[in-house]
Design a protein around this motif. Structure first.
Motif, mmCIF file in Angstrom:
data_model
loop_
_atom_site.group_PDB
_atom_site.id
_atom_site.type_symbol
_atom_site.label_atom_id
_atom_site.label_comp_id
_atom_site.label_asym_id
_atom_site.label_seq_id
_atom_site.Cartn_x
_atom_site.Cartn_y
_atom_site.Cartn_z
ATOM 1 N N GLY A 1 -0.088 5.781 1.667
ATOM 2 C CA GLY A 1 0.250 5.366 0.310
ATOM 3 C C GLY A 1 -0.326 6.225 -0.785
ATOM 4 N N ALA A 2 -1.211 7.188 -0.426
ATOM 5 C CA ALA A 2 -1.810 8.008 -1.483
ATOM 6 C C ALA A 2 -0.723 8.746 -2.263
ATOM 7 C CB ALA A 2 -2.797 8.995 -0.873
ATOM 8 N N ILE A 3 0.161 9.380 -1.539
ATOM 9 C CA ILE A 3 1.192 10.185 -2.212
ATOM 10 C C ILE A 3 2.164 9.262 -2.960
ATOM 11 C CG2 ILE A 3 3.075 11.837 -1.847
ATOM 12 C CD1 ILE A 3 1.435 12.933 0.538
ATOM 13 N N ASN B 1 -7.701 7.462 5.592
ATOM 14 C CA ASN B 1 -6.444 8.152 5.350
ATOM 15 C C ASN B 1 -6.660 9.616 5.686
ATOM 16 O OD1 ASN B 1 -3.816 8.756 4.584
ATOM 17 N ND2 ASN B 1 -4.069 8.195 2.428
ATOM 18 N N ASP C 1 -5.171 14.359 2.413
ATOM 19 C CA ASP C 1 -3.955 15.133 2.099
ATOM 20 C C ASP C 1 -4.198 16.235 1.076
ATOM 21 O OD1 ASP C 1 -1.937 13.626 3.621
ATOM 22 O OD2 ASP C 1 -2.509 11.983 2.322
ATOM 23 N N ASN D 1 0.375 8.951 9.500
ATOM 24 C CA ASN D 1 -0.776 8.082 9.759
ATOM 25 C C ASN D 1 -0.623 7.244 11.026
ATOM 26 O OD1 ASN D 1 -2.181 9.079 7.664
ATOM 27 N ND2 ASN D 1 -2.095 7.253 6.379
ATOM 28 N N SER E 1 5.924 9.441 5.861
ATOM 29 C CA SER E 1 6.229 10.551 6.761
ATOM 30 C C SER E 1 6.673 10.070 8.130
ATOM 31 C CB SER E 1 4.978 11.407 6.968
ATOM 32 O OG SER E 1 4.163 11.363 5.850
#
Ligand code: GLU
Length: 375
Positions: A56-58, A139, A142, A154, A216
């Protein structure tokens, strides 16, 4: 009811995918995140150690910046991950704190696990966090890794983490109910598989679809994760994050989603686990059919006489793939000889090594103890 899950689960890794955390329009799904975090906090209250692998970071970064989809270039994605990871952690920190839980951010790269010493460091840190009664939120880092050296998704990362900490269960939550015998979006009579003891080529073939626009994964990476878990002796469940109290229910042994059952005899030695999954292979050694049988059926080491071809540049002590004459990867192992040395002794008898190289430190190209075999 799934026997044993409830009784056996003392340490669980839960993976949340981007599609679970954000709506298709990129906005955060706050209700769902709160619901899931509450369940994780409740598990923790029951005395179960919890590790959260969160994507979820991106996606969150894209949302904060008002992007409708993820940009194509790597530096932009990396920038979004840097923006989103902080925001994501802030949210987790806040919700977990409401339930009195302390969290720890752990950002890993492949490089951290490729090197045996760094792998052990990462393992010890995770175990220390758990021993403190804290919930690690993991995570991929990235922001600092580029495509070639990424875990990539992930699902893979969560399987590695589950192996590293010897988890009793990996629960991958997604926007699907589990693994079907065919694609449920194309075939309305597709059947959910509740128990899987073996991953077939057909299952993989059926799973070649992509995940949501911000993530991804997809089913293929989940099957790869399942393979890793099954080999490492960790049961894995894929279930739908939308289902009410899904985490608690799966952990209570309710038959939900798809359970991938490890073969009990496959609890892997820690070093073999690292060889099999912790590292990126640096080269390939093709072997003849005699060597394939010796490795797969007879529990032998790899000797120079069975080596047909060597690809890649690697030093002694690196992990390489062992490939059958048909080109299928059958094993991974840590080599006793460099690529350069191996090219000289390929196909030769053990007794000839010294004459060719001027010295002989080992009879084997890969010793059985340093070999992980995929069967
Ligand atoms: N590490 C990526 C992120 O946090 C997600 C990878 C994945 O979707 O599996 O955005």
């Amino acid at each position: 009811m799934r026997k044993g899950i409830k009784e056996r689960c003392r340490r669980v890794v839960v993976k949340l995918g981007t599609s679970t955390l954000v709506y298709p329009n990129g906005q955060l799904n706050l209700c769902r995140i709160e619901h899931l975090v509450r369940q994780l906090a409740d598990l923790h209250n029951r005395g179960i150690e919890v590790l959260l692998v969160s994507s979820g970071a991106i996606g969150v970064g894209a949302n904060r910046m008002g992007f409708k989809k993820v940009p194509a270039t790597m530096p932009e994605k990396q920038a979004l991950a840097a923006i989103g990871q902080g925001a994501l952690l802030h949210l987790y920190e806040k919700i977990f704190a409401e339930y009195g839980k302390i969290v720890a951010q752990v950002l890993l790269t492949r490089g951290d696990l490729d090197d045996r010493i760094r792998y052990l460091n990462a393992t010890n840190t995770l175990l220390a966090i758990l021993a403190m009664g804290v919930i690690p939120i993991i995570n991929e880092n990235d922001t600092v890794v580029v495509e070639e050296i990424k875990f990539g998704d992930n699902d893979t990362l969560s399987a590695l983490v589950a192996g590293i900490v010897n988890a009793d269960l990996l629960l991958i939550l997604s926007d699907v109910d589990g693994l079907y015998d065919s694609d449920p979006r194309l075939n309305s009579s597709a059947r959910l598989l509740t128990h899987v003891g073996e991953i077939t080529d057909e299952m993989e073939e059926n799973s070649r679809n992509r995940g949501s626009s911000f993530s991804s994964g997809g089913m293929l990476t989940k099957l790869k994760a399942a393979r890793m878990c099954m080999a490492a002796g960790v049961p894995m469940v894929i279930a739908n994050s939308e289902v009410e109290n899904v985490i608690i229910r799966v952990l209570s042994g309710e038959e939900m989603g798809t359970l991938f059952i490890p073969r009990e005899d496959r609890k892997m030695h820690a070093r073999k686990k690292w060889i099999a999954f912790g590292t990126v292979v640096q080269g390939r050694i093709s072997v003849d059919s005699g060597a394939v049988t010796a490795l797969l059926k007879r529990g032998k080491s790899l000797l120079p006489s069975g080596v047909l071809r060597v690809e890649g540049e690697f030093e002694r002590g690196t992990v390489v793939a062992v490939v059958s004459p048909e080109g299928k990867e059958i094993a991974r192992g840590m080599v006793n000889y460099s690529a350069e040395e191996l090219k000289l002794i390929a196909g030769k008898k053990t007794s000839e090594i010294e004459e060719i190289l001027g010295e002989k430190d080992y009879d084997e190209v890969i010793h059985r103890n340093n070999l992980w075999v995929d069967n």
